[in-house]
Write a protein that holds these residues in place. Structure first.
Motif, short mmCIF file in Angstrom:
data_model
loop_
_atom_site.label_atom_id
_atom_site.label_comp_id
_atom_site.label_asym_id
_atom_site.label_seq_id
_atom_site.Cartn_x
_atom_site.Cartn_y
_atom_site.Cartn_z
N VAL A 93 1.00 -0.77 -0.11
CA VAL A 93 -0.10 0.07 -0.05
C VAL A 93 0.75 1.53 0.00
O VAL A 93 1.95 1.71 0.41
N MET A 94 0.59 2.43 -0.79
CA MET A 94 1.12 3.66 -0.71
C MET A 94 0.32 4.83 -1.11
O MET A 94 -0.84 4.31 -1.59
N GLY A 95 1.10 5.91 -0.35
CA GLY A 95 0.45 6.96 0.53
C GLY A 95 1.11 8.66 0.49
O GLY A 95 2.58 8.26 0.31
N HIS A 96 0.13 9.11 1.08
CA HIS A 96 0.69 10.55 1.17
C HIS A 96 1.96 10.73 2.21
O HIS A 96 1.71 9.94 2.76
N ASP A 97 2.69 11.66 2.21
CA ASP A 97 3.57 11.72 3.36
C ASP A 97 4.46 10.60 3.29
O ASP A 97 5.12 9.69 4.25
N GLY A 98 4.85 9.77 1.81
CA GLY A 98 5.75 8.62 1.90
C GLY A 98 5.36 7.55 2.50
O GLY A 98 6.89 6.72 2.14
N ILE A 99 4.06 7.12 2.59
CA ILE A 99 3.88 5.75 3.10
C ILE A 99 4.22 4.90 2.66
O ILE A 99 3.65 4.48 1.05
N VAL A 100 4.56 3.72 2.41
CA VAL A 100 4.53 2.37 1.87
C VAL A 100 4.45 1.28 3.11
O VAL A 100 5.36 1.45 3.69
N LEU A 101 3.44 0.67 3.09
CA LEU A 101 3.21 -0.70 3.92
C LEU A 101 2.71 -1.90 2.83
O LEU A 101 3.05 -2.37 2.00
N ARG A 102 3.97 -3.34 3.85
CA ARG A 102 3.49 -4.37 3.19
C ARG A 102 2.95 -5.25 3.79
O ARG A 102 3.07 -4.90 5.18
N SER A 103 2.49 -5.87 3.14
CA SER A 103 2.39 -7.46 3.93
C SER A 103 2.46 -8.19 3.24
O SER A 103 2.03 -8.55 2.37
N THR A 104 2.69 -9.20 3.79
CA THR A 104 2.81 -11.07 3.73
C THR A 104 1.75 -11.78 3.52
O THR A 104 1.86 -12.65 3.15
N ASP A 105 0.60 -11.41 4.22
CA ASP A 105 -0.17 -12.85 4.65
C ASP A 105 -1.85 -12.49 4.15
O ASP A 105 -2.74 -12.05 4.61
N LYS A 106 -1.44 -11.81 3.11
CA LYS A 106 -2.62 -11.19 1.90
C LYS A 106 -3.22 -10.37 2.90
O LYS A 106 -5.02 -10.74 2.44
#
Length: 357
Positions: A93-106
């Motif tokens: 997931v990507m968004g404002h304030d430079g945020i990048v999130l990752r999920s490895t369980d769907k």
């Protein structure tokens, strides 16, 4: 992903709804029934799971072809712009304030990979080192980034949004965003190297989408930006197209390269981008998504809710007479014959007739 995201509109929606708050990177998203009716700026589906995102850190998840959705807790409340699966288990997931999130369980649990603080420090340190070694181009980039940080409502945060990510099986990939943001990884996102000066993008046009096929990497963006990675030089090089408006997305296969964007524009090339022909969609609104269907065709979705079917090379376009869903911000196929459309009022499901005429 919502490779389908109309990312320019998504960014505008997010910025108009949520002012930049100093601690959105530190405050988890609020769980609320209202999340199901909030704007959906990005949708992606893979392996039977669909994920949708929106302002204020909203992340929704469905495991039943979009029939029901559950809000998922994430560690920040920054506005989110897009989502992409890089395999059936791994979502970003990507968004404002430079945020990048990752999920490895769907999509059940999320970890922060980057944010605007880390991104600013990373980029500033990289170009400061290059500038100290006498690289004038790096010095210019450093000045640009420092100016952007100074204009941010949140001190010490690069507030630009990231829009898309692509990773191959070896863990190499790229992350792109607004104002020419371009980062490179060789370890699956554990570390990143800035590549802002390697995209033939001195005007720092927004970079909206990445697409990969085999060893090829393509990126598309604002004001006709279309680039291909030249591995010999370690640079993204320009692919000329006959259109100078913004491209919100692209699709690549071994046979075809497709780009799409403003005012119903869609172009297809069968020779790697040397020559292009228009896809005659008969649509005036921007194209939000071009989605590969299970039968090999493409499902096209416009910002005003029109849906078209075509062959993979853009030929044999069929107009579908379907009820409009209002303004569409994003779209994904959540089942072979079902579209999930992201709108200002949440997710709308639309069943599409896939039979050939």
């Amino acid at each position: 992903m919502g490779v389908a995201c109309a990312l320019l509109s998504a960014a505008a929606v997010a910025m108009s709804l949520t002012p930049v708050v100093a601690d959105v990177l530190d405050i988890p998203a609020t769980l609320s029934p209202l999340a199901l009716r909030s704007p959906v700026t990005g949708i992606a589906s893979s392996g039977g799971v669909a994920i949708a995102v929106g302002p204020r850190g909203v992340v929704l998840r469905s495991t039943d072809s979009g029939e029901t959705w559950k809000q998922i807790q994430v560690p920040n409340s920054a506005d989110l712009a897009s989502v992409r699966f890089t395999d059936d288990n791994t979502a970003w997931v990507m968004g404002h304030d430079g945020i990048v999130l990752r999920s490895t369980d769907k999509g059940e649990n999320w970890t922060r990979i980057l944010d605007g603080r880390v991104a600013l420090s990373l980029i500033d340190a990289y170009y400061a080192k290059q500038a100290a070694a006498g690289d004038e181009g790096a010095e210019r980039v450093q000045v640009e980034i420092e100016r952007a940080a100074a204009q941010s409502a949140t001190p010490g945060v690069l507030s630009y949004p990231f829009f898309d990510i692509a990773l191959n099986a070896d863990g190499e990939g790229f992350l792109v965003g607004a104002f020419g943001l371009l980062l490179h990884t060789t370890d699956g996102g554990a570390s990143w190297e800035p590549w802002l000066e390697r995209a033939e993008n001195p005007r720092r046009m927004h970079l909206y989408m990445l697409n990969t096929v085999g060893n090829e990497v393509y990126l598309s963006g604002e004001q006709g930006v279309m680039r291909r990675l030249d591995r010999a030089s370690g640079q993204f090089v320009t692919i000329e197209t006959p259109y100078g408006g913004s491209f919100f997305g692209s699709l690549a296969s071994n046979e075809t390269l497709i780009v799409y964007g403003l005012r119903g524009t869609a172009l297809v090339s069968t020779d790697g981008g040397l020559e292009w022909k228009p896809v005659k969609l008969n649509v005036d609104a921007s194209i939000v998504a071009a989605l590969p269907a299970a039968d090999g065709r493409l499902v096209w979705v416009s910002q005003d809710g029109q849906v078209r079917l075509s062959d993979r090379d853009g030929s044999s376009v069929t107009e579908l007479d379907m009820p409009r869903a209002g303004e569409v911000l994003s779209a994904a196929l959540v089942a072979p014959r079902r579209l999930a459309l992201g709108t200002h009022q949440g997710i709308r499901l639309v069943d599409i007739p896939m039979g050939r005429p």
